[in-house]
Design a protein around this motif. Sequence first.
Motif, mmCIF file in Angstrom:
data_model
loop_
_atom_site.group_PDB
_atom_site.id
_atom_site.type_symbol
_atom_site.label_atom_id
_atom_site.label_comp_id
_atom_site.label_asym_id
_atom_site.label_seq_id
_atom_site.Cartn_x
_atom_site.Cartn_y
_atom_site.Cartn_z
ATOM 1 N N TRP A 62 61.777 53.283 51.106
ATOM 2 C CA TRP A 62 60.476 52.743 50.740
ATOM 3 C C TRP A 62 59.413 53.845 50.739
ATOM 4 C CZ3 TRP A 62 59.691 47.651 49.386
ATOM 5 C CH2 TRP A 62 60.756 46.778 49.602
ATOM 6 N N GLY A 63 59.815 55.083 50.788
ATOM 7 C CA GLY A 63 58.870 56.201 50.867
ATOM 8 C C GLY A 63 58.039 56.400 49.613
ATOM 9 N N PHE A 64 58.420 55.834 48.496
ATOM 10 C CA PHE A 64 57.649 56.030 47.265
ATOM 11 C C PHE A 64 56.400 55.155 47.231
ATOM 12 C CE2 PHE A 64 60.413 52.503 46.342
ATOM 13 C CZ PHE A 64 59.711 51.690 45.478
ATOM 14 N N ILE A 65 56.250 54.240 48.209
ATOM 15 C CA ILE A 65 55.057 53.381 48.276
ATOM 16 C C ILE A 65 54.268 53.781 49.511
ATOM 17 C CG2 ILE A 65 54.206 51.028 48.444
ATOM 18 C CD1 ILE A 65 56.882 50.085 47.334
ATOM 19 N N ARG A 66 52.972 54.084 49.309
ATOM 20 C CA ARG A 66 52.099 54.442 50.425
ATOM 21 C C ARG A 66 50.868 53.549 50.368
ATOM 22 N NH1 ARG A 66 52.857 60.034 52.600
ATOM 23 N NH2 ARG A 66 50.905 59.526 53.617
ATOM 24 N N LEU A 102 40.256 41.059 49.379
ATOM 25 C CA LEU A 102 40.633 42.420 49.740
ATOM 26 C C LEU A 102 41.398 43.055 48.588
ATOM 27 C CD1 LEU A 102 41.859 41.984 53.404
ATOM 28 C CD2 LEU A 102 39.759 43.043 52.642
ATOM 29 N N ILE A 103 41.104 44.317 48.325
ATOM 30 C CA ILE A 103 41.810 45.077 47.299
ATOM 31 C C ILE A 103 42.474 46.249 48.014
ATOM 32 C CG2 ILE A 103 41.584 46.457 45.214
ATOM 33 C CD1 ILE A 103 39.149 44.743 44.519
ATOM 34 N N ALA A 104 43.788 46.376 47.856
ATOM 35 C CA ALA A 104 44.550 47.421 48.535
ATOM 36 C C ALA A 104 44.578 48.685 47.693
ATOM 37 C CB ALA A 104 45.969 46.938 48.798
ATOM 38 N N LEU A 105 44.475 49.835 48.350
ATOM 39 C CA LEU A 105 44.610 51.134 47.692
ATOM 40 C C LEU A 105 46.044 51.602 47.946
ATOM 41 C CD1 LEU A 105 41.263 52.686 48.908
ATOM 42 C CD2 LEU A 105 41.739 51.678 46.687
ATOM 43 N N VAL A 106 46.858 51.577 46.891
ATOM 44 C CA VAL A 106 48.284 51.830 47.014
ATOM 45 C C VAL A 106 48.656 53.009 46.135
ATOM 46 C CG1 VAL A 106 50.581 50.808 46.755
ATOM 47 C CG2 VAL A 106 48.664 49.362 47.381
ATOM 48 N N SER A 107 49.592 53.839 46.632
ATOM 49 C CA SER A 107 50.116 54.952 45.865
ATOM 50 C C SER A 107 51.595 54.673 45.613
ATOM 51 C CB SER A 107 49.943 56.248 46.646
ATOM 52 O OG SER A 107 50.617 57.293 45.995
ATOM 53 N N ILE A 108 51.962 54.522 44.323
ATOM 54 C CA ILE A 108 53.353 54.270 43.942
ATOM 55 C C ILE A 108 53.818 55.469 43.136
ATOM 56 C CG2 ILE A 108 54.932 52.755 42.710
ATOM 57 C CD1 ILE A 108 52.957 50.473 43.173
ATOM 58 N N ASN A 109 54.841 56.153 43.614
ATOM 59 C CA ASN A 109 55.383 57.371 42.980
ATOM 60 C C ASN A 109 54.285 58.407 42.726
ATOM 61 O OD1 ASN A 109 58.040 56.467 42.946
ATOM 62 N ND2 ASN A 109 57.765 55.442 40.971
ATOM 63 N N GLY A 110 53.356 58.503 43.660
ATOM 64 C CA GLY A 110 52.300 59.505 43.545
ATOM 65 C C GLY A 110 51.117 59.080 42.705
ATOM 66 N N GLN A 111 51.139 57.918 42.091
ATOM 67 C CA GLN A 111 50.015 57.450 41.274
ATOM 68 C C GLN A 111 49.183 56.478 42.104
ATOM 69 O OE1 GLN A 111 51.757 55.776 37.758
ATOM 70 N NE2 GLN A 111 51.673 57.735 36.679
ATOM 71 N N ASN A 112 47.899 56.770 42.250
ATOM 72 C CA ASN A 112 46.989 55.917 43.007
ATOM 73 C C ASN A 112 46.530 54.757 42.136
ATOM 74 O OD1 ASN A 112 47.077 57.534 45.294
ATOM 75 N ND2 ASN A 112 45.482 58.905 44.486
ATOM 76 N N MET A 113 46.511 53.567 42.728
ATOM 77 C CA MET A 113 46.044 52.372 42.003
ATOM 78 C C MET A 113 45.526 51.351 43.012
ATOM 79 S SD MET A 113 49.780 51.061 40.829
ATOM 80 C CE MET A 113 50.124 52.661 40.164
ATOM 81 N N THR A 114 44.781 50.397 42.475
ATOM 82 C CA THR A 114 44.266 49.297 43.293
ATOM 83 C C THR A 114 45.032 48.031 42.929
ATOM 84 O OG1 THR A 114 42.557 48.782 41.667
ATOM 85 C CG2 THR A 114 41.962 50.296 43.447
ATOM 86 N N MET A 115 45.359 47.257 43.972
ATOM 87 C CA MET A 115 46.111 46.018 43.753
ATOM 88 C C MET A 115 45.522 44.932 44.641
ATOM 89 S SD MET A 115 50.047 47.409 43.809
ATOM 90 C CE MET A 115 50.784 45.852 43.405
ATOM 91 N N SER A 116 45.472 43.728 44.111
ATOM 92 C CA SER A 116 45.086 42.574 44.924
ATOM 93 C C SER A 116 46.323 41.699 45.110
ATOM 94 C CB SER A 116 43.940 41.800 44.264
ATOM 95 O OG SER A 116 44.309 41.376 42.982
ATOM 96 N N THR A 151 51.465 42.726 40.311
ATOM 97 C CA THR A 151 52.696 43.501 40.234
ATOM 98 C C THR A 151 52.451 44.724 39.365
ATOM 99 O OG1 THR A 151 53.998 41.489 40.402
ATOM 100 C CG2 THR A 151 55.127 43.431 39.592
ATOM 101 N N LYS A 152 52.820 45.889 39.885
ATOM 102 C CA LYS A 152 52.734 47.138 39.130
ATOM 103 C C LYS A 152 53.972 47.949 39.442
ATOM 104 C CE LYS A 152 47.754 47.325 38.784
ATOM 105 N NZ LYS A 152 46.549 48.062 39.076
ATOM 106 N N TYR A 153 54.646 48.440 38.389
ATOM 107 C CA TYR A 153 55.891 49.214 38.500
ATOM 108 C C TYR A 153 56.947 48.453 39.315
ATOM 109 C CZ TYR A 153 53.008 53.092 36.858
ATOM 110 O OH TYR A 153 52.175 53.888 36.144
ATOM 111 N N ASP A 154 57.073 47.169 39.074
ATOM 112 C CA ASP A 154 58.022 46.274 39.758
ATOM 113 C C ASP A 154 57.756 46.147 41.252
ATOM 114 O OD1 ASP A 154 59.360 45.697 37.402
ATOM 115 O OD2 ASP A 154 60.748 47.390 37.638
ATOM 116 N N VAL A 155 56.612 46.568 41.711
ATOM 117 C CA VAL A 155 56.222 46.415 43.106
ATOM 118 C C VAL A 155 55.161 45.322 43.142
ATOM 119 C CG1 VAL A 155 55.169 47.511 45.116
ATOM 120 C CG2 VAL A 155 56.720 48.803 43.658
#
Length: 160
Positions: free
Chosen positions: A93-97, A110-124, A128-132
């Motif tokens: 699970w290291g590719f998700i921070r 709340l909006i989460a600041l998530v990094s998936i495969n090194g790309q920073n994005m916001t998710m509520s 779903t982004k990149y199957d996460v």
Amino acid sequence: MTYVLGLVVLAVWGLIIYRVFEAVSSNDDDLPVAGVKITREAYNDFSLPKDTTHLLLNYRDPFGMVKQKDTTRIIYRRVTQPKIPVLVKPMDWGFIRYSGYMLNPDTKRLIALVSINGQNMTMSEGQTKYDVKLIKNLRDSIKVSFAGKTKFIPIKSSTL
């Protein structure tokens, strides 16, 4: 005959009235106080006694309605095969921070600041982004789902 029957009726009624008056006007002083032993009847709670009979039902069916039981025995043998342990690699699970969260002032979500495969994005929650898929944002961690598995990912500080 009428006179005789009339006298018998008068005698019977006289005897009844005499006994009633005698019972009503009797004094309790006439009863002896000492030496009278009062016996009480044994307590009976009127419960049903335990049934100790056994029915013997070894007679034939008089109406022939019950089919005879099959007396042949079939023995089943369960064949067991040795279990082969299946080694399942734990998922990385290291590719998700999870970097942190923000509060949207308009929607109060709340909006989460998530990094998936090194790309920073916001998710509520529910996105779903990149199957996460972000299932729940708990401020100190997020619950995500990927490839049918779920995991809580704690917040990572930026000083690492």
